[in-house]
Design a protein around this motif. Structure first.
Motif, PDB file in Angstrom:
ATOM      1  N   THR A  19       0.845  -1.202   0.000  1.00 22.00           N
ATOM      2  CA  THR A  19       0.000   0.000   0.000  1.00 22.00           C
ATOM      3  C   THR A  19       0.875   1.244   0.000  1.00 22.00           C
ATOM      4  N   LEU A  20       1.927   1.188   0.819  1.00 17.67           N
ATOM      5  CA  LEU A  20       2.834   2.335   0.919  1.00 17.67           C
ATOM      6  C   LEU A  20       3.509   2.589  -0.430  1.00 17.67           C
ATOM      7  N   VAL A  21       4.000   1.499  -1.047  1.00 21.35           N
ATOM      8  CA  VAL A  21       4.694   1.651  -2.340  1.00 21.35           C
ATOM      9  C   VAL A  21       3.727   2.212  -3.381  1.00 21.35           C
ATOM     10  N   ILE A  22       2.503   1.664  -3.417  1.00 18.84           N
ATOM     11  CA  ILE A  22       1.519   2.140  -4.396  1.00 18.84           C
ATOM     12  C   ILE A  22       1.207   3.615  -4.146  1.00 18.84           C
ATOM     13  N   ALA A  23       1.053   3.975  -2.851  1.00 19.28           N
ATOM     14  CA  ALA A  23       0.748   5.378  -2.517  1.00 19.28           C
ATOM     15  C   ALA A  23       1.898   6.274  -2.963  1.00 19.28           C
ATOM     16  N   ILE A  24       3.146   5.825  -2.740  1.00 19.89           N
ATOM     17  CA  ILE A  24       4.295   6.645  -3.133  1.00 19.89           C
ATOM     18  C   ILE A  24       4.341   6.805  -4.659  1.00 19.89           C
ATOM     19  N   ILE A  25       4.116   5.681  -5.374  1.00 22.09           N
ATOM     20  CA  ILE A  25       4.148   5.763  -6.845  1.00 22.09           C
ATOM     21  C   ILE A  25       3.061   6.728  -7.329  1.00 22.09           C
ATOM     22  N   ILE A  26       1.859   6.592  -6.753  1.00 22.53           N
ATOM     23  CA  ILE A  26       0.758   7.478  -7.178  1.00 22.53           C
ATOM     24  C   ILE A  26       1.115   8.932  -6.874  1.00 22.53           C
ATOM     25  N   PHE A  27       1.712   9.162  -5.704  1.00 20.28           N
ATOM     26  CA  PHE A  27       2.078  10.521  -5.321  1.00 20.28           C
ATOM     27  C   PHE A  27       3.063  11.113  -6.338  1.00 20.28           C
ATOM     28  N   PHE A  28       4.117  10.323  -6.658  1.00 22.95           N
ATOM     29  CA  PHE A  28       5.122  10.833  -7.596  1.00 22.95           C
ATOM     30  C   PHE A  28       4.531  11.020  -8.989  1.00 22.95           C
ATOM     31  N   GLN A  29       3.646  10.093  -9.357  1.00 23.85           N
ATOM     32  CA  GLN A  29       3.026  10.194 -10.675  1.00 23.85           C
ATOM     33  C   GLN A  29       2.211  11.479 -10.771  1.00 23.85           C
ATOM     34  N   LEU A  30       1.450  11.786  -9.707  1.00 21.34           N
ATOM     35  CA  LEU A  30       0.628  12.998  -9.711  1.00 21.34           C
ATOM     36  C   LEU A  30       1.521  14.239  -9.713  1.00 21.34           C
ATOM     37  N   ALA A  31       2.613  14.179  -8.887  1.00 20.31           N
ATOM     38  CA  ALA A  31       3.536  15.323  -8.830  1.00 20.31           C
ATOM     39  C   ALA A  31       4.167  15.530 -10.202  1.00 20.31           C
ATOM     40  N   TRP A  32       4.466  14.436 -10.861  1.00 16.23           N
ATOM     41  CA  TRP A  32       5.100  14.513 -12.157  1.00 16.23           C
ATOM     42  C   TRP A  32       4.131  15.080 -13.202  1.00 16.23           C
ATOM     43  N   LEU A  33       2.865  14.622 -13.134  1.00 17.15           N
ATOM     44  CA  LEU A  33       1.850  15.153 -14.060  1.00 17.15           C
ATOM     45  C   LEU A  33       1.681  16.656 -13.876  1.00 17.15           C
ATOM     46  N   ARG A  34       1.738  17.069 -12.626  1.00 15.52           N
ATOM     47  CA  ARG A  34       1.611  18.495 -12.308  1.00 15.52           C
ATOM     48  C   ARG A  34       2.767  19.278 -12.929  1.00 15.52           C
ATOM     49  N   LYS A  35       3.940  18.665 -12.847  1.00 17.49           N
ATOM     50  CA  LYS A  35       5.132  19.298 -13.408  1.00 17.49           C
ATOM     51  C   LYS A  35       4.998  19.434 -14.932  1.00 17.49           C
ATOM     52  N   VAL A  36       4.509  18.332 -15.546  1.00 15.98           N
ATOM     53  CA  VAL A  36       4.324  18.371 -17.008  1.00 15.98           C
ATOM     54  C   VAL A  36       3.327  19.472 -17.356  1.00 15.98           C
ATOM     55  N   TYR A  37       2.271  19.603 -16.545  1.00 13.41           N
ATOM     56  CA  TYR A  37       1.265  20.640 -16.800  1.00 13.41           C
ATOM     57  C   TYR A  37       1.900  22.032 -16.742  1.00 13.41           C
ATOM     58  N   ARG A  38       2.710  22.249 -15.663  1.00 11.33           N
ATOM     59  CA  ARG A  38       3.381  23.548 -15.516  1.00 11.33           C
ATOM     60  C   ARG A  38       4.293  23.807 -16.712  1.00 11.33           C
ATOM     61  N   TYR A  39       4.984  22.748 -17.159  1.00  7.89           N
ATOM     62  CA  TYR A  39       5.900  22.884 -18.286  1.00  7.89           C
ATOM     63  C   TYR A  39       5.109  23.274 -19.539  1.00  7.89           C
ATOM     64  N   GLU A  40       3.976  22.599 -19.772  1.00  6.53           N
ATOM     65  CA  GLU A  40       3.150  22.901 -20.944  1.00  6.53           C
ATOM     66  C   GLU A  40       2.597  24.322 -20.874  1.00  6.53           C
ATOM     67  N   GLU A  41       2.274  24.752 -19.648  1.00  6.88           N
ATOM     68  CA  GLU A  41       1.787  26.129 -19.461  1.00  6.88           C
ATOM     69  C   GLU A  41       2.852  27.123 -19.892  1.00  6.88           C
ATOM     70  N   LYS A  42       4.081  26.856 -19.450  1.00  2.00           N
ATOM     71  CA  LYS A  42       5.203  27.742 -19.786  1.00  2.00           C
ATOM     72  C   LYS A  42       5.435  27.767 -21.289  1.00  2.00           C
ATOM     73  N   GLU A  43       5.359  26.586 -21.899  1.00  3.69           N
ATOM     74  CA  GLU A  43       5.536  26.486 -23.348  1.00  3.69           C
ATOM     75  C   GLU A  43       4.503  27.348 -24.057  1.00  3.69           C
ATOM     76  N   PHE A  44       3.272  27.252 -23.541  1.00  2.25           N
ATOM     77  CA  PHE A  44       2.180  28.030 -24.133  1.00  2.25           C
ATOM     78  C   PHE A  44       2.503  29.522 -24.041  1.00  2.25           C
ATOM     79  N   ASP A  45       2.929  29.942 -22.836  1.00  2.24           N
ATOM     80  CA  ASP A  45       3.292  31.351 -22.621  1.00  2.24           C
ATOM     81  C   ASP A  45       4.379  31.784 -23.590  1.00  2.24           C
ATOM     82  N   HIS A  46       5.413  30.931 -23.714  1.00  6.28           N
ATOM     83  CA  HIS A  46       6.525  31.272 -24.616  1.00  6.28           C
ATOM     84  C   HIS A  46       6.040  31.485 -26.036  1.00  6.28           C
TER      85      HIS A  46
END
Ligand code: ADP
Length: 422
Positions: A19-46
């Motif tokens: 459960t802990l491993v799955i929770a950690i993977i999900i957490f990192f996956q969500l954090a990573w998706l958020r990062k990709v979103y921020r990156y795409e936002e910046k790209e859009f701005d550029h």
């Protein structure tokens, strides 16, 4: 049997770690998706900034050629850009230029734009491609500035950015699905394993529980078969008594199992009647008399409840009291048991206190689970199926009552049942 607790703790540990491993993977996956979103936002701005720079360079709409772009472009909202201009602009040229440039930078999302004139503090032109009235941008927000500007508005910016992330979102969803499937099957597997082990332990216990009485009966029968015993009536009576005692014991065990199996398969149907709890306690003690005598147990009665007649199922409550007393005798070397009753304004209380081996606090919840037995020292020696307390809990719940435990390892335990008075 003694490996049972290790097995169940391994099971728990396994489930906890996964459960802990799955929770950690999900957490990192969500954090990573958020990062990709921020990156795409910046790209859009550029890209938008590049479009505006092209506008300045190709359409010659500003006299501030030396001013840095960051001072000319303002972003009051996430999806709105204001590009400061100082020279008149041809709106038709502006429209086609913007559409061309946006496509050139692969920005395929609707862009509304408007021309703001500081003199009139309003838009003098607006364009909303794709709408029924393209020259009317509707509720295009006005930002009062002391200079003219072109406002670029992207109403679907968020959806556009998300659509750019489709690949990552789909792969994340697939990963999440696989993880959940994995977690689910792990849980199912452990559950199956637990039930399988519980079943094996039950059979083991069953055999253990029945082997001794059966051999005692068989030995006694051998003695009784010998004709010389007829000349010794006292011995005859003793052996007949042994057979009877062991047969009673076996009968009790079978009944216990049958009752549990019966109660397991259906909801308890209570046959309520007026039950005198003090009387019932005495009946239970009588039923257990052979065991009490055998262990030389001392019983102290403090039956102080002024009101001891309650509406309940007599047979089931007899099982409750018998099981509690049986455990108190079973889990103590030299049992000293205090049985007390009391009432509060809504409840009838029965407490069975013993001086037995006690139970660790961490086991309090588990002992009410089916087949669970605390595996240490003497508990292993004391026979049982781990079905008594779960059954008591079920009977109490059916009565709208409760069972509680408090215990001090090495000193003793107290089990308390609470039953509604009405
Ligand atoms: P059984 O006694 O047949 O094992 P129960 O469901 O009655 O099953 O009890 C579950 C477990 O709780 C027991 O195996 C024992 O470890 C613990 N237990 C119950 N009552 C007592 C008690 N009075 N003192 C110490 N341990 C107890």
């Amino acid at each position: 049997m003694s490996s049972f607790s290790i097995r169940s703790s391994t099971i728990r540990l396994g489930i906890f770690i996964s459960t802990l491993v799955i929770a950690i993977i999900i957490f990192f996956q969500l954090a990573w998706l958020r990062k990709v979103y921020r990156y795409e936002e910046k790209e859009f701005d550029h890209s938008i900034v590049k479009v505006i720079r092209g506008l300045y360079e190709d359409l010659d709409v500003t006299a501030y050629s030396t001013t840095p772009l960051s001072e000319l472009i303002e972003k009051p909202r996430a999806h709105l850009y204001l590009a400061r201009i100082s020279l008149p602009v041809n709106t038709d040229t502006l429209s086609s230029y913007l559409q061309y440039e946006l496509e050139d930078f692969d920005i395929f999302t609707r862009c509304q734009f408007a021309l703001y004139q500081a003199a009139g503090k309003q838009y003098v032109f607006s364009f909303n491609p794709g709408s029924a009235t393209p020259k009317n941008a509707g509720s295009f927000p006005v930002f009062n500035r002391p200079y003219d500007y072109i406002a670029l508005y992207f109403p679907n910016r968020r959806q556009y950015i998300l659509s750019q992330m489709n690949f990552w979102i789909i792969t994340s969803a697939v990963l999440l699905f696989i993880l959940l499937l994995f977690g689910g099957s792990l849980f199912y597997f452990y559950r199956q394993k637990f039930l399988q082990e519980a079943q094996r332990d039950l059979i083991h216990n069953f055999a253990h529980e029945f082997k001794t009485p059966v051999s005692v009966i068989s030995l006694a029968a051998d003695v009784l078969k010998d004709e010389s015993i007829l000349a010794k009536p006292a011995k005859l009576a003793t052996y007949a008594g042994i057979v009877q005692y062991q047969a009673n014991y076996l009968n009790q065990q079978v009944e216990k199992l049958l009752e549990f199996a019966y109660a397991e398969s259906r909801k308890l149907q209570l046959q309520k009647e007026a039950v005198d709890m003090h009387q019932l306690i005495r009946t239970a003690v009588d039923n257990l008399a052979p065991g009490i005598t055998k262990k030389n147990a001392s019983l102290i009665f403090k039956l102080d409840a002024p009101q001891h007649i309650i509406q309940a199922d007599k047979d089931y409550l007899l099982i409750v009291i018998t099981n509690l007393l049986d455990n108190a005798v079973k889990y103590a070397r030299e049992p000293q048991i205090i049985i007390s009753t009391a009432v509060t304004h809504t409840k009838f209380l029965l407490l069975v206190k013993d001086n037995g081996i006690g139970i660790e606090r961490s086991e309090f919840k588990k002992i009410f689970k089916k087949f669970y037995r605390v595996q240490q020292g003497e508990t292993y020696v004391a026979k049982g199926f781990g079905l008594g307390l779960p059954f008591i809990k079920k009977i109490m719940a059916a009565h709208g009552g409760k069972i509680k435990v408090d215990s001090w390892p090495g000193t003793g335990s107290v089990f308390q049942i609470e039953l509604p008075l009405n």
